[in-house]
Design a protein around this motif. Structure first.
Motif, PDB file in Angstrom:
ATOM      1  N   UNK A 138      -5.220   0.251  -4.516  1.00  0.00           N
ATOM      2  CA  UNK A 138      -4.889   0.378  -5.946  1.00  0.00           C
ATOM      3  C   UNK A 138      -6.010   1.097  -6.687  1.00  0.00           C
ATOM      4  N   UNK A 139      -7.242   0.707  -6.461  1.00  0.00           N
ATOM      5  CA  UNK A 139      -8.373   1.310  -7.166  1.00  0.00           C
ATOM      6  C   UNK A 139      -8.569   2.772  -6.768  1.00  0.00           C
TER       7      UNK A 139
ATOM      8  N   UNK B 158       0.835  -1.211   0.000  1.00  0.00           N
ATOM      9  CA  UNK B 158       0.000   0.000   0.000  1.00  0.00           C
ATOM     10  C   UNK B 158       0.865   1.254   0.000  1.00  0.00           C
ATOM     11  N   UNK B 159       1.942   1.227   0.790  1.00  0.00           N
ATOM     12  CA  UNK B 159       2.839   2.383   0.833  1.00  0.00           C
ATOM     13  C   UNK B 159       3.519   2.586  -0.517  1.00  0.00           C
ATOM     14  N   UNK B 160       3.938   1.507  -1.164  1.00  0.00           N
ATOM     15  CA  UNK B 160       4.603   1.600  -2.469  1.00  0.00           C
ATOM     16  C   UNK B 160       3.659   2.212  -3.505  1.00  0.00           C
ATOM     17  N   UNK B 161       2.417   1.769  -3.510  1.00  0.00           N
ATOM     18  CA  UNK B 161       1.438   2.299  -4.469  1.00  0.00           C
ATOM     19  C   UNK B 161       1.245   3.795  -4.262  1.00  0.00           C
ATOM     20  N   UNK B 162       1.100   4.192  -3.027  1.00  0.00           N
ATOM     21  CA  UNK B 162       0.834   5.596  -2.710  1.00  0.00           C
ATOM     22  C   UNK B 162       2.067   6.472  -2.879  1.00  0.00           C
ATOM     23  N   UNK B 163       3.249   5.936  -2.541  1.00  0.00           N
ATOM     24  CA  UNK B 163       4.474   6.739  -2.549  1.00  0.00           C
ATOM     25  C   UNK B 163       5.115   6.828  -3.923  1.00  0.00           C
TER      26      UNK B 163
ATOM     27  N   UNK C 151      -7.641  -5.584   0.675  1.00  0.00           N
ATOM     28  CA  UNK C 151      -7.301  -4.236   1.111  1.00  0.00           C
ATOM     29  C   UNK C 151      -6.313  -3.553   0.198  1.00  0.00           C
ATOM     30  N   UNK C 152      -5.339  -4.307  -0.326  1.00  0.00           N
ATOM     31  CA  UNK C 152      -4.370  -3.734  -1.259  1.00  0.00           C
ATOM     32  C   UNK C 152      -5.066  -3.325  -2.551  1.00  0.00           C
TER      33      UNK C 152
END
Length: 361
Positions: free
Chosen positions: A206-207, A150-155, A201-202
């Protein structure tokens, strides 16, 4: 002695075929050679790699084994040694390799990668041009833990997409270490995955951050159950390609390869992109444009004979009874039917010529 004729090559292919492959280590030259053989057999133009597990020095050692893939862009990662003061070890690692002679034009100034910090070796990307498209190609290896994913997607991924020009078409592939649909994309022999699962949750994250990216495999296979990663007790479709909405009409194919000669627990996934109508790419140096072979035309003069025309009508009606109702299956069935129809027409046209010659003798 007469001079040797100039070697020629065909014009650029109508599709760009791209693969994504978690190779689970590429430090062995024999494994690297086997991998290039597989990519060549699959007729790939570009290959995205994950888990190369190379250092700068080991990369130089295996480069000679990557014959036919001299345009290579690497990103290495390192993990701390097993004890304090021990040497760091190569870990993770991603790369994008372009086949020699492929007319993909890479903007080398746009090549960027994560080469430091905890996510070093998890992302490399660049802008390129091919077939009238302005592309953004990325090789992605998400962490294993849901919180880090989740952090990788957001960051990293969300701001990367937001920074791209509006006319850029995304083609992102890799090992994402989670699945979009647990019920469809996962299988376990020992655990119940029908209830709450971390992947759910991941996927929501992403969505929320990347809502307009489409799973290329699901464009072509909306309900097919397939897997790309295997363990003794489970399987999951972790490896895939994502495209933006503007790219969706140009996705000609998306699929999975059978197990190949490369020792890895991941299957190679592929996608083929159509060029824009009327676009022309510069050919490799020394290449000469040659038009594709002419399509053999079907002659329908036999249709003037009621008996032969009736034969064709009955043949078509019988074949159409077996046409699949599903749209995706119909697309796969159609080329075989079309080829068989052409062969039937050729046979009837030949029979009509034989009957005509017999009548005038």
């Amino acid at each position: 002695m007469a001079p040797r004729p100039e070697r020629t090559t065909r014009c650029a292919a109508p599709t760009l075929k791209v693969g994504s492959h978690n190779v689970r280590g590429l430090g062995n030259p024999l494994k690297a050679a086997a991998a290039t053989t597989l990519w060549t057999q699959q007729k790939l133009d570009v290959i995205l790699l994950q888990e190369t597990k190379l250092s700068l020095f080991s990369m130089a050692r295996i480069t000679a084994s990557l014959k036919g893939w001299r345009r290579a862009y690497w990103c290495h990662g390192r993990d701390a040694g097993p004890s304090a003061g021990s040497e760091a070890r190569p870990a993770r690692g991603v790369a994008i390799l372009v086949r020699d002679g492929c007319p993909l034009v890479v903007d080398t100034g746009s090549v960027h990668s994560l080469h430091s910090g905890a996510d070093a070796g998890n992302l490399i990307h660049f802008k390129a041009k091919w077939g009238g498209h302005r592309l953004h190609i990325a090789s992605i290896y998400l962490p294993n833990e849901p919180t880090k994913q989740k952090t990788f997607i957001n960051t990293h991924l969300r701001p990367l997409k937001a920074s791209l020009p509006a006319d850029t078409k995304l083609l992102w592939g890799g090992d994402f270490n989670f699945v979009p649909d647990v019920a469809l994309d996962r299988m376990s022999r020992v655990a119940d995955i029908t209830g709450s699962h971390p992947d759910t949750g991941v996927q929501r994250v992403w969505e929320r951050h990347l809502p307009d990216l489409l799973d290329a495999y699901r464009i072509r296979h909306p309900t097919t159950r397939s897997y790309t990663h295997f363990s003794p007790t489970s399987a999951a479709r972790l490896d895939r390609f994502f495209v933006c909405g503007d790219m969706q009409p140009y996705v000609a194919f998306a699929g999975l390869s059978a197990a190949g000669p490369v020792s890895t627990d991941h299957r190679l996934v592929t996608v083929a992109i159509l060029r824009q109508p009327g676009s022309t790419d510069a050919l490799p140096p020394g290449a000469i444009h040659r038009p594709p072979p002419a399509i053999r035309r079907v002659r329908l003069g036999f249709a003037e004979d009621p008996q032969l025309l009736g034969d064709l009508q009955h043949w078509v009606a019988a074949r159409l009874q077996h046409a699949p109702a599903d749209a995706a299956a119909l697309l796969n069935w159609w080329p075989t039917f079309k080829s068989a129809l052409a062969r039937r027409c050729f046979a009837l046209a030949y029979l009509a010529r034989v009957q005509h010659r017999a009548a005038i003798q």
